[in-house]
Scaffold this motif. Structure first.
Motif, PDB file in Angstrom:
ATOM      1  N   THR A   1      33.148  37.460  38.365  1.00  0.00           N
ATOM      2  CA  THR A   1      34.492  37.680  38.908  1.00  0.00           C
ATOM      3  C   THR A   1      35.259  38.698  38.075  1.00  0.00           C
ATOM      4  O   THR A   1      35.921  39.592  38.610  1.00  0.00           O
ATOM      5  CB  THR A   1      35.258  36.349  38.959  1.00  0.00           C
ATOM      6  OG1 THR A   1      34.579  35.445  39.839  1.00  0.00           O
ATOM      7  CG2 THR A   1      36.678  36.554  39.468  1.00  0.00           C
ATOM      8  N   ARG A   2      35.154  38.578  36.762  1.00  0.00           N
ATOM      9  CA  ARG A   2      35.873  39.495  35.890  1.00  0.00           C
ATOM     10  C   ARG A   2      35.334  40.922  36.011  1.00  0.00           C
ATOM     11  O   ARG A   2      36.098  41.892  35.951  1.00  0.00           O
ATOM     12  CB  ARG A   2      35.827  38.995  34.448  1.00  0.00           C
ATOM     13  CG  ARG A   2      36.696  37.749  34.256  1.00  0.00           C
ATOM     14  CD  ARG A   2      36.567  37.164  32.862  1.00  0.00           C
ATOM     15  NE  ARG A   2      37.369  35.952  32.731  1.00  0.00           N
ATOM     16  CZ  ARG A   2      38.466  35.838  31.983  1.00  0.00           C
ATOM     17  NH1 ARG A   2      38.921  36.872  31.312  1.00  0.00           N
ATOM     18  NH2 ARG A   2      39.120  34.697  31.914  1.00  0.00           N
ATOM     19  N   VAL A   3      34.037  41.073  36.192  1.00  0.00           N
ATOM     20  CA  VAL A   3      33.479  42.412  36.392  1.00  0.00           C
ATOM     21  C   VAL A   3      33.961  42.993  37.715  1.00  0.00           C
ATOM     22  O   VAL A   3      34.291  44.187  37.799  1.00  0.00           O
ATOM     23  CB  VAL A   3      31.942  42.364  36.338  1.00  0.00           C
ATOM     24  CG1 VAL A   3      31.349  43.698  36.792  1.00  0.00           C
ATOM     25  CG2 VAL A   3      31.472  42.043  34.922  1.00  0.00           C
ATOM     26  N   ALA A   4      34.015  42.168  38.773  1.00  0.00           N
ATOM     27  CA  ALA A   4      34.512  42.649  40.065  1.00  0.00           C
ATOM     28  C   ALA A   4      35.952  43.134  39.951  1.00  0.00           C
ATOM     29  O   ALA A   4      36.325  44.176  40.511  1.00  0.00           O
ATOM     30  CB  ALA A   4      34.407  41.540  41.110  1.00  0.00           C
ATOM     31  N   LEU A   5      36.765  42.403  39.211  1.00  0.00           N
ATOM     32  CA  LEU A   5      38.154  42.812  39.008  1.00  0.00           C
ATOM     33  C   LEU A   5      38.233  44.129  38.233  1.00  0.00           C
ATOM     34  O   LEU A   5      39.026  45.005  38.564  1.00  0.00           O
ATOM     35  CB  LEU A   5      38.916  41.716  38.263  1.00  0.00           C
ATOM     36  CG  LEU A   5      39.123  40.400  39.028  1.00  0.00           C
ATOM     37  CD1 LEU A   5      39.656  39.322  38.087  1.00  0.00           C
ATOM     38  CD2 LEU A   5      40.083  40.595  40.203  1.00  0.00           C
ATOM     39  N   ARG A   6      37.391  44.273  37.211  1.00  0.00           N
ATOM     40  CA  ARG A   6      37.389  45.517  36.448  1.00  0.00           C
ATOM     41  C   ARG A   6      36.924  46.677  37.335  1.00  0.00           C
ATOM     42  O   ARG A   6      37.464  47.792  37.249  1.00  0.00           O
ATOM     43  CB  ARG A   6      36.497  45.382  35.213  1.00  0.00           C
ATOM     44  CG  ARG A   6      36.283  46.672  34.428  1.00  0.00           C
ATOM     45  CD  ARG A   6      37.576  47.369  34.019  1.00  0.00           C
ATOM     46  NE  ARG A   6      38.425  46.588  33.164  1.00  0.00           N
ATOM     47  CZ  ARG A   6      38.326  46.521  31.834  1.00  0.00           C
ATOM     48  NH1 ARG A   6      37.378  47.209  31.218  1.00  0.00           N
ATOM     49  NH2 ARG A   6      39.149  45.783  31.140  1.00  0.00           N
TER      50      ARG A   6
END
Length: 261
Positions: free
Chosen positions: A180-185
């Motif tokens: 999820t955090r990679v998708a946001l980045r």
């Protein structure tokens, strides 16, 4: 306004570590596709995930790149070479040369090609010894991206994924929160307004003693490291009998994410 997106890569882009309700993986690329689809009229977005776990750069170039080129989408995410780099004896300079040749083919037909760097492996058993090799390859990827005008999803600088909760039990693939955090980045890299900060601090954890960490390391080595080494020695890949997810509906991805949230 991106109307079509194709994800090319290996287990990271397939989404290993982020299982959906049916056991198939979701992953950062699928989650990122939803962020993109939310900015289009309903039904006016096409997404295809071609990534397959365990694939080396040349296999990605042979199997996935031609399909991505044929589709000529508005956006391609291109993540390849990581499995080559962690193999003994590989030269990151030579891998980068092959990476650039593949990237040139994709950039010739796609509106935007986003490339990714490798993660900082300073805290990962075994892989921490390859940190310098990964950093060298990352430097090449950034330089190649500059030459072709590609945005860079820089995973090395994403500090929040250095927390062990960002990783699956195998310590090689991200957890659902890590994906999820990679998708946001990725959304930030393309200038999108994202619903949360990928660098948001994790809740504090209770301290862990040295004995607990040693016990965890032994269990990890027995369950994950030894089988991984065995596959390498036998010339096998975790993706030998896996097919790509292919075309996916953003609505279906949202449903799968919601069912395991």
């Amino acid at each position: 306004m991106i109307g079509s997106y194709v994800a090319v890569g290996d287990s990271f882009t397939e989404g290993v570590g982020d299982p959906g309700p049916d056991g198939a993986f979701v992953g950062w690329a699928d989650r990122f596709a939803v962020l993109l689809a939310d900015r289009r009229p309903e039904g006016d977005f096409r997404y295809t995930n071609l990534a397959v776990r365990g694939k080396l750069l040349d296999q990605i170039v042979a199997d996935q790149v031609p399909r991505a080129v044929d589709m000529a989408p508005d956006l391609v995410s291109f993540c390849a070479g990581g499995n080559d780099i962690i193999r003994p004896g590989t030269d990151p300079d030579e891998v980068a040369e092959r990476f650039e040749r593949a990237l040139a083919r994709v950039t010739a037909v796609s509106g935007t090609v986003m490339v990714t760097t490798g993660f900082d492996t300073r805290g990962v058993p075994v892989l921490k010894h390859l940190r310098g090799k990964i950093a060298t390859y990352n430097g090449h990827v950034r330089a190649i991206a500059d030459r072709y005008g590609c945005p860079v999803l820089d995973l090395w600088s994403l500090r929040s994924v250095r927390d062990r909760r960002a990783w699956d039990a195998d310590r090689l693939h991200l957890s659902p929160e890590g994906h999820t955090r990679v998708a946001l980045r990725a959304g930030q890299v393309l200038g999108l307004e994202v619903p949360a900060d990928p660098e948001q601090a994790w809740p504090p954890l209770p301290p862990r003693g040295a004995l607990d960490m040693r016990r965890d390391n032994v269990a990890w080595a027995r369950e994950f490291l030894v089988p991984w080494i065995g596959r390498r020695l036998r010339g096998e890949s975790s993706g030998d009998h896996v097919t790509a997810k292919g075309a996916l509906s953003p609505d279906d991805i949202r449903t799968r994410i919601a069912s395991v949230a």
